[in-house]
Design a protein around this motif. Structure first.
Motif, PDB file in Angstrom:
ATOM      1  N   THR A 100       2.789  -0.985   5.225  1.00 44.76           N
ATOM      2  CA  THR A 100       3.353   0.011   4.313  1.00 44.76           C
ATOM      3  C   THR A 100       4.480   0.779   4.982  1.00 44.76           C
ATOM      4  O   THR A 100       5.515   1.052   4.370  1.00 44.76           O
TER       5      THR A 100
ATOM      6  N   PHE B 184       4.327  -1.270  -7.259  1.00 42.31           N
ATOM      7  CA  PHE B 184       3.134  -0.710  -6.630  1.00 42.31           C
ATOM      8  C   PHE B 184       1.879  -1.474  -7.034  1.00 42.31           C
ATOM      9  O   PHE B 184       1.851  -2.192  -8.035  1.00 42.31           O
ATOM     10  N   GLN B 185       0.836  -1.285  -6.244  1.00 43.61           N
ATOM     11  CA  GLN B 185      -0.431  -1.966  -6.516  1.00 43.61           C
ATOM     12  C   GLN B 185      -1.011  -1.541  -7.858  1.00 43.61           C
ATOM     13  O   GLN B 185      -1.553  -2.365  -8.597  1.00 43.61           O
ATOM     14  N   ASP B 186      -0.895  -0.261  -8.200  1.00 46.70           N
ATOM     15  CA  ASP B 186      -1.409   0.244  -9.465  1.00 46.70           C
ATOM     16  C   ASP B 186      -0.244   0.441 -10.427  1.00 46.70           C
ATOM     17  O   ASP B 186       0.591   1.337 -10.216  1.00 46.70           O
TER      18      ASP B 186
ATOM     19  N   ARG C 253       0.883  -4.716 -15.366  1.00 48.59           N
ATOM     20  CA  ARG C 253       1.517  -5.134 -14.115  1.00 48.59           C
ATOM     21  C   ARG C 253       2.813  -5.892 -14.396  1.00 48.59           C
ATOM     22  O   ARG C 253       3.808  -5.710 -13.692  1.00 48.59           O
TER      23      ARG C 253
ATOM     24  N   ASP D  13       3.261  -5.029  -3.824  1.00 50.66           N
ATOM     25  CA  ASP D  13       2.110  -4.565  -3.051  1.00 50.66           C
ATOM     26  C   ASP D  13       0.832  -5.064  -3.724  1.00 50.66           C
ATOM     27  O   ASP D  13       0.477  -4.597  -4.815  1.00 50.66           O
ATOM     28  N   GLU D  14       0.168  -6.026  -3.111  1.00 52.69           N
ATOM     29  CA  GLU D  14      -1.085  -6.601  -3.619  1.00 52.69           C
ATOM     30  C   GLU D  14      -0.959  -6.991  -5.105  1.00 52.69           C
ATOM     31  O   GLU D  14      -1.703  -6.487  -5.958  1.00 52.69           O
ATOM     32  N   PRO D  15      -0.040  -7.900  -5.438  1.00 48.99           N
ATOM     33  CA  PRO D  15       0.223  -8.183  -6.856  1.00 48.99           C
ATOM     34  C   PRO D  15      -0.935  -8.825  -7.600  1.00 48.99           C
ATOM     35  O   PRO D  15      -1.018  -8.702  -8.819  1.00 48.99           O
ATOM     36  N   SER D  16      -1.841  -9.516  -6.893  1.00 43.81           N
ATOM     37  CA  SER D  16      -2.936 -10.199  -7.590  1.00 43.81           C
ATOM     38  C   SER D  16      -4.192  -9.352  -7.723  1.00 43.81           C
ATOM     39  O   SER D  16      -5.157  -9.784  -8.361  1.00 43.81           O
ATOM     40  N   SER D  17      -4.195  -8.147  -7.146  1.00 47.11           N
ATOM     41  CA  SER D  17      -5.423  -7.337  -7.162  1.00 47.11           C
ATOM     42  C   SER D  17      -5.801  -6.949  -8.583  1.00 47.11           C
ATOM     43  O   SER D  17      -4.951  -6.605  -9.412  1.00 47.11           O
ATOM     44  N   ASN D  18      -7.090  -7.027  -8.886  1.00 45.09           N
ATOM     45  CA  ASN D  18      -7.675  -6.627 -10.173  1.00 45.09           C
ATOM     46  C   ASN D  18      -7.215  -7.477 -11.359  1.00 45.09           C
ATOM     47  O   ASN D  18      -7.389  -7.059 -12.511  1.00 45.09           O
TER      48      ASN D  18
ATOM     49  N   THR E 135       0.014  -8.768   0.831  1.00 43.87           N
ATOM     50  CA  THR E 135      -1.221  -9.205   0.185  1.00 43.87           C
ATOM     51  C   THR E 135      -2.317  -9.517   1.197  1.00 43.87           C
ATOM     52  O   THR E 135      -2.040  -9.953   2.316  1.00 43.87           O
TER      53      THR E 135
END
Length: 259
Positions: free
Chosen positions: A55, A95-97, A155, A173-178, A202
């Motif tokens: 980060t 962003f992740q969220d 997203r 930032d963590e594009p596949s999360s959730n 990731t």
């Protein structure tokens, strides 16, 4: 300096980081001399354990963090105060969220926000919004409130808000999360279709292998490894050393990598 000596933006890499070291005000040293070059159109995964400095590195790419040692350039432009507005247009961070990025009453207004803030108006602005939404498969949702969309759709809209600025580099930032499996695949298809440089942070190592031919492992504030994603993920000792774990039963050696 003659014209022939000048750096040609078209020939410069998308990202050129040289000797970047940074310590936070509390004295914590996060980066210890990072060198990283990413060519135009590359898709590169940035891997590493929590606390590795990922980060911190990313926040230097568009000047959110400054004051360290070393240099960062985007498309030949030094990341400094006089170039800051252009750098922030060229480096788009997703962003992740997605709810950290979507705050307007409608999808259209969210995607239009960046270009409108830069002075774009009228038909040109509407065309920019339509193009960005089309690129992520969300052109039929322009008048919907973002909070009425699924997480995967939000997203994709977040990606569109960045694409509307026509960036040089897309940082995810963590594009596949959730994401559910279908949304995960849809986003992968979108990312493969984009004609931008992609830097993807990731912990989803199979996703990195699917999308990024090259990976960089950042560990302890330094670049510990840089190579093809398949080679790095297949190096059991390297993975253990840097606390990177593949899902149970997943063998990167068995994956056929497409063009």
């Amino acid at each position: 300096m003659t014209a022939s000596d000048a750096v040609s933006p078209s020939s410069s890499p998308s990202l050129d980081v040289r000797g970047l070291a940074y310590a936070y005000p509390d004295g914590h040293q996060a980066l210890f001399g990072v060198d990283l070059t990413v060519g135009r159109g590359e898709r590169v995964a940035l891997l590493g354990p929590n606390g590795a400095g990922k980060t911190t590195l990313v926040l230097h790419l568009n000047g959110i963090l400054t004051g360290g040692v070393g240099s960062v350039a985007v498309a030949g432009l030094p990341v400094d105060r006089k170039n800051l507005a252009e750098i922030r247009r060229r480096v788009g961070i997703v962003f992740q969220d997605p709810d950290d990025q979507l705050f307007m009453p409608t999808v259209r207004e969210d995607v239009a926000f960046g270009p409108a803030s830069a002075g774009m108006r009228g038909d040109e602005l509407e065309a920019r919004v339509t193009t960005a939404l089309t690129r992520v498969g969300m052109d039929g949702f322009a008048d919907r409130p973002p909070h009425h969309l699924s997480f995967g759709q939000r997203r994709r809209v977040a990606v569109a808000t960045v694409l509307a600025m026509e960036p040089e580099i897309l940082v995810l930032d963590e594009p596949s999360s959730n994401l559910d499996p279908a949304s995960r695949r849809e986003l992968a298809d979108i990312l493969r279709s984009l004609d931008v440089t992609v830097l993807m942070i990731t912990h989803d190592l199979p996703y990195a292998l699917e999308l990024c031919p090259r990976s960089v492992i950042l560990s302890g504030g330094v670049i510990a490894a840089d190579g093809t994603t398949q080679e790095l993920l297949s190096d059991d000792g390297l993975m253990r050393e840097h606390r990177l774990e593949l899902p149970f039963g997943f063998d990167p050696r068995s994956v056929t990598i497409g063009a």
